[in-house]
Design an enzyme around this catalytic site. Structure first.
Site, mmCIF file in Angstrom:
data_model
loop_
_atom_site.group_PDB
_atom_site.id
_atom_site.type_symbol
_atom_site.label_atom_id
_atom_site.label_comp_id
_atom_site.label_asym_id
_atom_site.label_seq_id
_atom_site.Cartn_x
_atom_site.Cartn_y
_atom_site.Cartn_z
ATOM 1 N N ARG A 1 0.837 -1.204 0.000
ATOM 2 C CA ARG A 1 0.000 0.000 0.000
ATOM 3 C C ARG A 1 0.874 1.258 0.000
ATOM 4 O O ARG A 1 0.508 2.298 -0.552
ATOM 5 C CB ARG A 1 -0.921 0.017 1.221
ATOM 6 C CG ARG A 1 -1.870 1.220 1.239
ATOM 7 C CD ARG A 1 -2.775 1.228 2.460
ATOM 8 N NE ARG A 1 -2.036 1.333 3.696
ATOM 9 C CZ ARG A 1 -1.887 0.367 4.588
ATOM 10 N NH1 ARG A 1 -2.432 -0.819 4.379
ATOM 11 N NH2 ARG A 1 -1.198 0.557 5.699
ATOM 12 N N TYR B 1 -17.158 18.181 -11.703
ATOM 13 C CA TYR B 1 -17.531 16.806 -12.042
ATOM 14 C C TYR B 1 -18.540 16.292 -11.012
ATOM 15 O O TYR B 1 -18.419 16.573 -9.815
ATOM 16 C CB TYR B 1 -16.269 15.953 -12.074
ATOM 17 C CG TYR B 1 -16.475 14.466 -12.003
ATOM 18 C CD1 TYR B 1 -17.243 13.796 -12.954
ATOM 19 C CD2 TYR B 1 -15.884 13.722 -10.987
ATOM 20 C CE1 TYR B 1 -17.428 12.427 -12.889
ATOM 21 C CE2 TYR B 1 -16.054 12.350 -10.921
ATOM 22 C CZ TYR B 1 -16.829 11.705 -11.870
ATOM 23 O OH TYR B 1 -17.010 10.343 -11.796
ATOM 24 N N ASP C 1 -7.557 20.327 -11.254
ATOM 25 C CA ASP C 1 -7.835 19.063 -11.930
ATOM 26 C C ASP C 1 -7.674 19.296 -13.428
ATOM 27 O O ASP C 1 -8.460 20.012 -14.040
ATOM 28 C CB ASP C 1 -9.248 18.588 -11.607
ATOM 29 C CG ASP C 1 -9.560 17.206 -12.188
ATOM 30 O OD1 ASP C 1 -8.971 16.847 -13.231
ATOM 31 O OD2 ASP C 1 -10.396 16.495 -11.609
ATOM 32 N N LYS D 1 -8.579 8.353 -17.594
ATOM 33 C CA LYS D 1 -9.005 9.037 -18.799
ATOM 34 C C LYS D 1 -7.855 9.115 -19.815
ATOM 35 O O LYS D 1 -7.336 8.088 -20.231
ATOM 36 C CB LYS D 1 -9.558 10.411 -18.429
ATOM 37 C CG LYS D 1 -10.571 10.392 -17.280
ATOM 38 C CD LYS D 1 -11.740 9.441 -17.497
ATOM 39 C CE LYS D 1 -12.878 9.622 -16.520
ATOM 40 N NZ LYS D 1 -12.560 9.420 -15.102
#
Length: 410
Positions: free
Chosen positions: A72, A125, A197, A222
């Protein structure tokens, strides 16, 4: 110091012997030396959940330094991706996580505390909007929505408790453009950090740190991955902030680690980012111009269209217009639904940045969610006629033909 470039398209012409490798070269090679991995040309995928140590003392030393104990917290494959993305954005360091929303959650929950204030642009978003409206206030963080299309509006919104200004540019789903430099100048004058962003642009077209931002976020799902087969998110910025995000946000607040297989797939996609963004941008502009000429279309929003209200700002901070556009129909909500159902080539789907062209109608999805989420609503500025189109890598003529056939039937 990390070298920055004015645009991705001029980078390949640069010589290795003068100013260093260009953007496209770094997207393929930075952060990975095959000689350290049995000369494998492609970075290996390290599928391990933990790491062994040669002695107890070595284990303790690694732990004391926040070291490489557990997957992690560290993975060699994800580390290559972090280094490469940071280099491309001109950042000191990077952190990759499990999704774009994991990136936003890690950022906010690591840097803000009870009593702090977060300023956001009024249009976000949908899931980011839901988080700042519903989740973030539960932790005692005040969220202030501001129309940042006029950067002067920021001055009245900032207080002594403001810790961060966050916005998207281009804005999802409107494809409006916010002036990063003007917003950052006003925020910094009051000692406030700015996070952007930049998912719709990718570092191939826009690098917000070059315009004064402190932190950049991406949904790696994306354009950076570009193939619709992996989820991921990234946060990029100064080394001190990124250490905080890694040691608190990733390690024990969200734990939203990116899988090494996803990191491998995103590294693969990154190698063609420059070429893909050139094609996405060129085709999207052609599609936008064709839509603008159709009598059934009420408006089209693409940053490099002559009619776009933010075109000057877009051309100042982006090297190309990206593959995203928004448009609306004179037939409104029902017309949008009928038109979408008549498409044969373009896929009805909610993601973006894939090789496949994808289209979705925010108002339809919002209405569908309202029976189970009473507070579901469209973001500010998003009308019921608006459709978001992610233009893929198909031939422009084929996409235009598909859209015209669907529009002509209205």
């Amino acid at each position: 110091m990390t070298r920055t470039y004015q645009s991705a398209t001029d980078a390949p012409a640069r010589s290795l012997n003068d100013t260093g490798p260009g953007f496209a070269t770094r997207a393929i090679h930075h952060g990975y030396d095959p000689s350290g991995f049995s000369n494998a040309v492609q970075p290996p995928v390290f599928l391990t959940s933990t790491y062994g140590f040669e002695s107890v003392a070595a284990n303790e030393a690694a732990a004391a330094l926040g070291g490489r104990l557990y997957a992690r917290e560290y993975n060699p494959t994800t580390e290559i991706l972090e280094q490469r993305l940071a280099n491309l954005e001109g950042a000191e360091a990077g952190l990759v996580v499990a999704s774009g929303m994991a990136a936003f959650g890690t950022l906010i929950l690591s840097l803000l505390s009870q009593g702090d204030e977060l300023i956001v642009h009024k249009t976000l978003y949908a899931n980011t909007l839901a988080m700042v409206e519903q989740a973030v206030p539960r932790f005692g963080i005040k969220v202030v929505a501001v129309d940042l299309s006029d950067p002067q509006n920021l001055e009245a919104a900032i207080t002594e408790r403001t810790r961060l200004v966050f916005f998207e540019t281009p804005v999802n789903p409107l494809s409006r453009i916010l002036d990063i430099a003007a917003i950052a100048e006003r925020a910094h004058a009051r000692g406030v950090k700015v996070a952007v962003d930049s998912t719709f642009a990718s570092p191939a077209l826009q690098r917000p740190l070059e315009h004064g931002a402190d932190i950049v976020l991406h949904s790696l799902t994306k354009y950076i991955n570009g193939h619709g087969d992996a989820l991921g998110g990234a946060i990029l910025g100064d080394a001190q902030t990124l250490r905080t995000l890694h040691e608190t946000g990733l390690r024990y607040i969200t734990g939203a680690a990116l899988s090494p297989m996803s990191a491998f797939l995103i590294l693969r996609g990154l190698k063609t980012l420059t070429l893909r963004m050139e094609r996405h941008s060129a085709t999207a502009l052609a599609v936008a111009q064709a839509l603008e000429a159709h009598p059934a279309v009420a408006f089209v929003s693409h940053p490099f269209l002559d009619s776009h209200p933010d075109q000057v700002t877009a051309r100042k901070q982006m090297s190309n217009g990206s593959g995203m556009l928004a448009f609306g129909l004179r037939a409104g909500y029902e017309g949008a639904r009928r038109m979408m159902d008549r498409l044969n080539l373009i896929t009805r789907a909610v993601s973006l940045g894939d090789a496949d062209s994808l289209i979705y109608h925010p108002a339809s999805l919002t209405r569908a969610r309202q029976p189970i989420r009473k507070d579901a609503h469209l973001a500010d500025g998003v009308g019921e006629d608006l459709m978001r189109l992610s233009v893929g890598l198909e031939d422009a003529d084929d996409l235009i033909t598909d859209l015209r056939r669907a529009l002509d039937a209205l």
